[in-house]
Design a protein around this motif. Sequence first.
Motif: not given
Length: 191
Positions: A25, A18-19, A28, A21-23
């Motif tokens: 992605g 999850n981290i 970006n 994917e957020k950082v």
Amino acid sequence: MMAESTQMYQNLSKRLENIEEKVCGSDNPDVEKMMKIMKVVDQTLNNFASKRERFKQVFQKAPQISEMIQAGYEDTILDNDEFKSDYLAARESDVLETCHNLENVSELSKLCLDDNKTIDQLSKLSDHNDRMGKLQQVQIQDMEKAQQVSGDMRQLLQAYNEIISAVSAQFARWDAELTALEERKELERHE
């Protein structure tokens, strides 16, 4: 216990995904730059960890170091036969070299002090102090004469160099004048 650790591992893996994917992605554009920074951070943390281990090792040796610092420690080591044997084994080459030097001294003393010569004869060297003093004076006078001769030679060489350079300059002028006269003579012939 095994089920709990497996469950914990799965939870951590999901959270990490999850981290990521957020950082990182797909939207970006600075993902590469961020990965380089993360790598530097990881290397720094690993470096700190290795230094921490070395620091722990030093602290574990602290009691041994404090024991060595105490005043009576040297006496206990010097009384220890194992330490003496280890020390001699470590210094074996120095001991062998010293033995070799002592053997050389012994052989040389036999050459100097054979049956015809005794220590008394060698101790009579002080009787020759007057002759040695005269020899020293002669040597000093010879050195002074050599320095004077070398000074005179230097002056002669300088004078010689000055004369040669003056003569060379004069010859160069005469050569230039002769060349000019020859050129005039050639011009007069052709006219």
